[in-house]
Design a protein around this motif. Structure first.
Motif, PDB file in Angstrom:
ATOM      1  N   VAL A 288      -5.322  -6.628   7.396  1.00 40.07           N
ATOM      2  CA  VAL A 288      -3.958  -6.283   7.798  1.00 40.07           C
ATOM      3  C   VAL A 288      -3.135  -7.567   7.807  1.00 40.07           C
ATOM      4  CG1 VAL A 288      -2.480  -5.305   9.594  1.00 40.07           C
ATOM      5  CG2 VAL A 288      -4.763  -4.353   9.208  1.00 40.07           C
ATOM      6  N   LEU A 289      -2.191  -7.674   6.869  1.00 40.33           N
ATOM      7  CA  LEU A 289      -1.359  -8.877   6.772  1.00 40.33           C
ATOM      8  C   LEU A 289      -0.277  -8.890   7.845  1.00 40.33           C
ATOM      9  CD1 LEU A 289      -0.942  -9.114   2.883  1.00 40.33           C
ATOM     10  CD2 LEU A 289      -2.626 -10.269   4.335  1.00 40.33           C
ATOM     11  N   ARG A 290       0.372  -7.738   8.042  1.00 37.93           N
ATOM     12  CA  ARG A 290       1.393  -7.651   9.083  1.00 37.93           C
ATOM     13  C   ARG A 290       1.735  -6.185   9.349  1.00 37.93           C
ATOM     14  NH1 ARG A 290       3.908  -9.322   4.410  1.00 37.93           N
ATOM     15  NH2 ARG A 290       5.671  -8.053   3.678  1.00 37.93           N
ATOM     16  N   GLU A 291       2.366  -5.953  10.495  1.00 37.95           N
ATOM     17  CA  GLU A 291       2.867  -4.626  10.854  1.00 37.95           C
ATOM     18  C   GLU A 291       4.383  -4.712  11.029  1.00 37.95           C
ATOM     19  OE1 GLU A 291       0.966  -2.534  13.989  1.00 37.95           O
ATOM     20  OE2 GLU A 291      -1.037  -3.266  13.478  1.00 37.95           O
ATOM     21  N   GLU A 292       5.088  -3.692  10.553  1.00 35.72           N
ATOM     22  CA  GLU A 292       6.548  -3.672  10.649  1.00 35.72           C
ATOM     23  C   GLU A 292       7.019  -2.294  11.080  1.00 35.72           C
ATOM     24  OE1 GLU A 292       8.270  -4.903   6.966  1.00 35.72           O
ATOM     25  OE2 GLU A 292       7.116  -6.762   6.851  1.00 35.72           O
TER      26      GLU A 292
ATOM     27  N   LYS B 218       4.535   0.615  10.353  1.00 36.27           N
ATOM     28  CA  LYS B 218       3.910   0.611   9.036  1.00 36.27           C
ATOM     29  C   LYS B 218       3.133  -0.692   8.858  1.00 36.27           C
ATOM     30  CE  LYS B 218       6.223   4.341   7.473  1.00 36.27           C
ATOM     31  NZ  LYS B 218       5.717   5.482   6.720  1.00 36.27           N
ATOM     32  N   VAL B 219       2.108  -0.645   7.986  1.00 34.37           N
ATOM     33  CA  VAL B 219       1.293  -1.835   7.760  1.00 34.37           C
ATOM     34  C   VAL B 219       1.417  -2.317   6.322  1.00 34.37           C
ATOM     35  CG1 VAL B 219      -0.390  -1.294   9.554  1.00 34.37           C
ATOM     36  CG2 VAL B 219      -0.746  -0.429   7.239  1.00 34.37           C
ATOM     37  N   VAL B 220       1.272  -3.619   6.164  1.00 30.53           N
ATOM     38  CA  VAL B 220       1.165  -4.232   4.845  1.00 30.53           C
ATOM     39  C   VAL B 220      -0.243  -4.807   4.769  1.00 30.53           C
ATOM     40  CG1 VAL B 220       2.035  -5.983   3.266  1.00 30.53           C
ATOM     41  CG2 VAL B 220       3.625  -4.760   4.773  1.00 30.53           C
ATOM     42  N   LEU B 221      -1.025  -4.346   3.794  1.00 30.58           N
ATOM     43  CA  LEU B 221      -2.438  -4.710   3.698  1.00 30.58           C
ATOM     44  C   LEU B 221      -2.691  -5.630   2.515  1.00 30.58           C
ATOM     45  CD1 LEU B 221      -3.895  -1.129   4.340  1.00 30.58           C
ATOM     46  CD2 LEU B 221      -3.664  -2.967   6.000  1.00 30.58           C
ATOM     47  N   GLY B 222      -3.718  -6.473   2.639  1.00 33.97           N
ATOM     48  CA  GLY B 222      -4.095  -7.392   1.571  1.00 33.97           C
ATOM     49  C   GLY B 222      -5.116  -6.792   0.633  1.00 33.97           C
ATOM     50  N   GLU B 223      -5.863  -7.641  -0.068  1.00 31.88           N
ATOM     51  CA  GLU B 223      -6.906  -7.196  -0.982  1.00 31.88           C
ATOM     52  C   GLU B 223      -8.161  -6.795  -0.201  1.00 31.88           C
ATOM     53  OE1 GLU B 223      -6.592  -6.871  -4.351  1.00 31.88           O
ATOM     54  OE2 GLU B 223      -4.483  -7.325  -3.973  1.00 31.88           O
TER      55      GLU B 223
END
Length: 669
Positions: free
Chosen positions: A84-88, A100-105
């Motif tokens: 989990v790179l960040r939550e917004e 919402k989440v922004v996810l990595g590899e």
């Protein structure tokens, strides 16, 4: 030859001849009765001499399967999760704000690393590692859905006298009055004991792993399981009543995965499986154990992050299928219905030319599949974007857990350009029963019995089903074989009611589902005893059948049909599709909030008319069609307690939740 995987570059003439050959021999190529009687039992034609009990000689417990795979595929990727790179926070059209989440590899652990982690018990991908650790040391494992609710979880923990629990901080219920000794929290940070009852030790995963690698513990001999030992006590979420703990032995699971694996061609280390269902669900546990045995990668996901359009994925970022690009996927019909409806809504938004081309391509491919031909040009030009919704590399899609509508199955076959194998199984049979052959593009059937079990039909006179019925024998489905579990934990009354052992010593489970065997030995589920309601005038209504047909309507996201035996008609609770319903309201000149629209009597009547049209086109009888409905502004999720984690309806909870609406729709009776 019949199991060869047909690719797009196969000569169309050869492909056509192949399908003709399959067609000629289809009557005898799937399954047949080993006794010659219409009641059965029926077996896969390749297992008429005996049922499969294991993957290969000697691999008769789950720890041996895992140990063998860890040696064979030691350096290959095995388990993967996304960081989990960040939550917004994201503002929705309705005015609500969702996180919402922004996810990595994906980051991967090899088979060797997972084996070492399981040996010392701990690290990131906790559940499957913890499960393997239990299998390796012959610790019976109890699974409980987090969404069962406090009382049901307490019932399962108390009934099985659990001493150690593995959970997350978010899911831990500290007020449960259970006889716990140790709580292991899936967290690498130090864990405080504040707030926990005296006598309970609280640990994090890292601490347990460190304890496990100490010389005095690492050298401790393992207590190896026997095939007959309990591997899992799996509590079924169930659609009614208190959950039941199903006792699953090592040999039960081994037989189950042997049967499932036989239906999936070319399984191996080139495959990637996307895992998003709970491992407390028997379909997911069996599917992942197949991957363990064959060296497939397992990438973890969730229903909220599965696709680019999933609810927790930030707009513009990628969902798990886009990043992982899985080749294998097991899905419950609810998930596939969502994909189908989302794509069809986008088709409706196309220009007239685009829409016409899509429909022409769809119908053309449907005709070609029926003839046994491939359509590489259509796949590349028209369906490539749809196929990309699941990553673009899916080669096998297995459906289970509930009936899959013919429209959705046909759509998946055509637009995702991969076969959909529809299966049938229950927790009590380790999820194994039948899976359709991947070259079988017919709809509405669940295939032939797996090589690890057999099926027979028992007369059910009350419902009017007999195994002597023409042209197809019909009756209650009984599943027998080494995959049939040991029964319900501490529930002898239900064991006597649902399980029996025949004269040959084989164990059988009475499913309560009604099926018919067709001429080629494929099974079709046509009814369910518990879903059958007798109306005031004596007509029988299959609620599941009604729901399966009505869910094809684009206005409906979910529906529960309901009927009282002292009433003369069926009613329904409906979760409408927000986009479709808002468009309908705008067309009728009706304004207001989402709640206002759902409570509007004019809209209710419009939806009822649409439902009636769908019911009539689906050939439902007049008495089967809901006469009144209630629109629900809130979706049914496992968190609401109205559906199971596999999205099956919880009828008892739904009835209680909508009790006032039931009284209103039945005139206050």
């Amino acid at each position: 030859f019949l199991r060869m995987r047909l690719k797009d570059d196969v000569n169309p003439v050869v492909f056509f001849l192949f399908r003709v050959v399959v067609g000629i021999f289809s009557v005898i190529s799937y399954a047949r009765s080993v006794t010659g009687r219409p009641a059965g039992p029926y077996r896969d034609v390749t297992s008429l001499d005996g049922l499969a009990t294991c993957l290969q000689p000697g691999l008769n417990t789950l720890d041996r399967v895992f140990e063998t795979s860890a040696k064979r595929f030691s350096r290959q990727d095995f388990l993967g999760t996304r960081e989990v790179l960040r939550e917004e926070e994201e503002l929705q059209e309705s005015g609500k704000v969702f996180r919402k989440v922004v996810l990595g590899e994906y980051r991967w652990l090899s088979f060797e690393k997972v084996y070492r982690a399981a040996s010392s018990f701990g690290s990131g991908l906790a559940w499957i590692i913890a499960a393997q650790a239990c299998f390796m040391n012959n610790f019976p494992l109890v699974t409980l859905y987090s969404t069962l609710g406090g009382p049901a979880i307490a019932h399962g923990l108390n009934q099985t006298e659990v001493t150690h629990i593995i959970t997350s901080k978010e899911l831990l219920e500290t007020k449960l009055k259970v006889q716990l000794q140790h709580i292991i929290v899936v967290d690498e940070k130090p864990t405080s004991c504040v707030g926990y009852p005296r006598g309970i030790s609280v640990h994090n995963m890292a601490a347990v792993q460190a304890l496990g690698v100490k010389p005095e513990n690492a050298s401790r001999p393992r207590q190896l399981p026997a095939p007959s030992d309990i591997a899992v006590i799996m509590y079924t979420s169930g659609s009614t009543g208190v959950p039941k703990g199903v006792m699953i032995s090592h040999s039960n699971l081994i037989a189950s995965i042997a049967g499932m694996a036989e239906r999936i061609p070319n399984l191996g280390s080139n495959d990637t499986y996307i895992a998003y269902l709970p491992l407390a669900h028997v379909l997911e546990l069996s599917a992942e154990m197949v991957c363990v045995a064959y060296g497939c990668r397992i990438g973890y996901s969730s229903p909220q992050t599965l696709a680019d359009q999933s609810t927790k994925i930030k707009t513009g970022s990628k969902g798990d299928t886009s990043v992982l690009q899985p080749t294998l996927m097991a899905a419950v019909p609810e998930i596939m219905d969502r994909i189908y409806k989302n794509v069809m809504m986008k088709v409706e938004e196309m220009s007239t030319l685009q829409k016409t081309l899509f429909i022409l391509a769809y119908n053309y491919k449907m005709e070609q599949l029926a003839k046994g031909n491939s359509t590489p040009l259509c796949d590349k030009l028209v369906f490539k974007k749809v196929r990309a919704l699941l990553g673009g590399r899916t080669r096998v899609l297995l459906s289970g857990g509930a009936p899959l509508s013919a429209a959705t199955q046909r759509f998946m076959n055509i637009c995702l350009c991969c076969p959909v194998g529809q299966g049938y199984g229950l927790t009590e049979t380790c999820g194994a029963g039948t899976i359709s052959q991947l070259w079988d593009y017919s709809t509405g059937r669940v295939g032939a019995p797996l090589v690890s079990c057999e099926i027979q039909l028992k007369d059910w006179a009350e419902g009017g089903y007999r195994n002597t019925d023409k042209p197809c024998p019909r009756g209650e489905i009984l599943v027998g074989g080494p995959n049939v579990t040991m029964g319900y934990y501490k529930n002898e009354a239900m064991n006597r009611e649902n399980f029996f052992v025949d004269k040959k010593g084989q164990r059988w489970f009475c499913t309560g589902d009604i099926g018919e065997f067709q001429a080629d030995g494929c099974l079709k589920i046509i009814d369910r005893k518990k879903d059958l309601v007798k109306l005031q005038a004596g007509e029988y209504v299959s609620l599941g059948k009604v729901e399966a047909i009505l869910k094809n309507n684009p206005l409906i996201d979910n529906i529960c049909a309901y009927a009282n035996s002292d009433e003369s008609y069926v009613i329904g609770f409906v979760v409408p599709n927000q986009k479709q319903l808002m468009a309908l309201a705008e067309k009728r000149g009706i304004c207001g909030s989402w709640m206002d629209i759902c409570n509007n009597s004019v809209i209710e009547e419009e939806v009822l008319k649409a439902i009636t049209d769908t019911a009539l086109s689906g050939q439902l009888e007049r008495f089967e069609i809901p006469r009144k409905i209630c629109l629900s502004a809130e979706a049914w999720t496992p968190e609401t307690g109205l559906v199971t984690d596999a999205f099956k309806l919880k009828r008892k909870e739904l009835k209680s939740f909508y009790q006032n609406d039931i009284e209103r729709m039945y005139g206050g009776k």
